[in-house]
Design a protein around this motif. Structure first.
Motif, short mmCIF file in Angstrom:
data_model
loop_
_atom_site.label_atom_id
_atom_site.label_comp_id
_atom_site.label_asym_id
_atom_site.label_seq_id
_atom_site.Cartn_x
_atom_site.Cartn_y
_atom_site.Cartn_z
N MET A 1 0.82 -1.19 0.00
CA MET A 1 0.00 0.00 0.00
C MET A 1 0.87 1.27 0.00
O MET A 1 0.53 2.24 -0.65
N ARG A 2 1.98 1.22 0.75
CA ARG A 2 2.87 2.38 0.83
C ARG A 2 3.51 2.66 -0.53
O ARG A 2 3.82 3.79 -0.85
N ARG A 3 3.70 1.61 -1.32
CA ARG A 3 4.30 1.80 -2.65
C ARG A 3 3.33 2.51 -3.60
O ARG A 3 3.72 3.30 -4.44
N HIS A 42 3.80 10.70 -7.68
CA HIS A 42 4.56 9.64 -8.36
C HIS A 42 5.60 10.20 -9.31
O HIS A 42 6.71 9.68 -9.40
N LEU A 43 5.28 11.27 -10.03
CA LEU A 43 6.24 11.86 -10.95
C LEU A 43 7.40 12.54 -10.22
O LEU A 43 8.52 12.54 -10.70
N CYS A 44 7.11 13.12 -9.08
CA CYS A 44 8.13 13.86 -8.33
C CYS A 44 8.68 13.06 -7.15
O CYS A 44 9.40 13.61 -6.31
N GLY A 45 8.34 11.80 -7.09
CA GLY A 45 8.72 10.97 -5.94
C GLY A 45 10.21 10.93 -5.65
O GLY A 45 10.63 10.90 -4.49
N PHE A 47 12.25 13.28 -5.98
CA PHE A 47 12.70 14.57 -5.47
C PHE A 47 12.21 14.86 -4.05
O PHE A 47 12.69 15.78 -3.41
N LEU A 48 11.22 14.10 -3.59
CA LEU A 48 10.64 14.34 -2.27
C LEU A 48 11.49 13.66 -1.20
O LEU A 48 11.87 12.51 -1.32
N LEU A 49 11.76 14.39 -0.14
CA LEU A 49 12.52 13.84 0.98
C LEU A 49 11.55 13.37 2.05
O LEU A 49 10.49 13.95 2.25
N THR A 50 11.94 12.32 2.75
CA THR A 50 11.13 11.84 3.86
C THR A 50 11.43 12.70 5.07
O THR A 50 12.58 12.87 5.47
N VAL A 51 10.38 13.26 5.65
CA VAL A 51 10.53 14.13 6.81
C VAL A 51 10.62 13.26 8.06
O VAL A 51 9.73 12.44 8.30
N PRO A 52 11.69 13.41 8.85
CA PRO A 52 11.78 12.61 10.07
C PRO A 52 10.73 13.05 11.08
O PRO A 52 10.20 14.16 11.01
N LYS A 53 10.44 12.17 12.03
CA LYS A 53 9.45 12.49 13.06
C LYS A 53 9.94 13.64 13.92
O LYS A 53 11.12 13.74 14.22
N VAL A 54 8.98 14.46 14.32
CA VAL A 54 9.29 15.58 15.20
C VAL A 54 9.24 15.07 16.63
O VAL A 54 8.21 14.58 17.09
#
Length: 165
Positions: A1-3, A42-45, A47-54
Motif C-alpha cells: 500500500m505504501r508503494r 509519483h512523478l516527483c517521488g 525529489f521528495l525527501l522523507t521528513v523525520p518524526k518531530v
C-alpha cells in the motif's frame, strides 16, 4: 500500500489545493484532484525527501520563532553594513562541519542559513559532512561556525529524530 501511495499527506494537500484553485466542491473535481495529487507525487517521488518524526513539537514552534527573530535582526544588521563604509565589510567563505546525516534536516539547515540575510549556503561537500557558507561580514570564522552549530544545528538535532555522525 505504501508503494502505491508513497506520500499520502502530500497527495491530500495537492487535492485540497486543486479544490481551492477551481473553487468548486463536486465529485468530479475531487476525483480529478486526487488523480492529480497521486500522479504528481509519483512523478516527483524521487525529489521528495522523507521528513523525520518531530520529537519536540513545541521546540519546533519555538525554533521557528527564533529563526524569524534572527531574520529580522539580520536584516537590520545588513542594512547597517550596506549603508556604512564598505571598508568595514569582511566577506568570507567558511566551511562548517555538520553532524546532521538526515537529508531533510540538512536541507532545512541550509535553507535557514540562506534565509538569514548576510549568510548564504554556498555548497555541501560530497560526503555531506561540510557545509560551505558565505558571510557578508565575518570578522571571526570560528565564531560564525559556533553560532551556526549552537543556534541552528543543535536545536534541529534535538527537534527531529535523526542521526548524528
Amino acid at each position: 500500500m505504501r508503494r502505491f501511495f508513497p506520500h499520502p499527506r502530500m497527495m491530500l494537500l495537492l487535492t485540497v489545493l486543486w479544490l481551492l484553485l477551481v473553487n468548486t466542491l463536486n465529485l468530479g473535481h475531487i476525483l480529478l484532484g486526487l488523480f492529480l495529487g497521486w500522479s504528481i507525487v509519483h512523478l516527483c517521488g524521487d525529489f521528495l525527501l522523507t521528513v523525520p518524526k518531530v520529537r519536540k513539537p513545541l521546540g519546533l514552534l519555538l525554533f521557528i520563532g527564533k529563526v524569524f527573530y534572527d531574520i529580522v535582526v539580520a536584516n537590520l544588521q545588513v542594512v547597517k553594513l550596506v549603508l556604512g563604509p564598505k571598508s568595514r565589510l569582511e566577506p568570507a567563505f567558511v566551511e562548517v562541519p555538520v553532524e546532521i546525516e538526515d537529508e531533510f534536516v540538512l536541507s532545512a539547515l541550509a535553507c535557514i542559513i540562506s534565509l538569514t540575510p548576510g549568510t548564504v549556503s554556498a555548497g555541501l561537500s560530497s560526503d555531506h559532512k561540510t557545509l560551505l557558507l558565505h558571510g557578508l561580514n565575518v570578522p571571526d570564522r570560528d565564531e560564525l561556525i559556533a553560532e551556526v552549530k549552537s543556534r541552528y544545528e543543535k536545536p534541529l538535532l534535538e527537534i527531529f529524530e535523526c542521526s548524528r555522525t
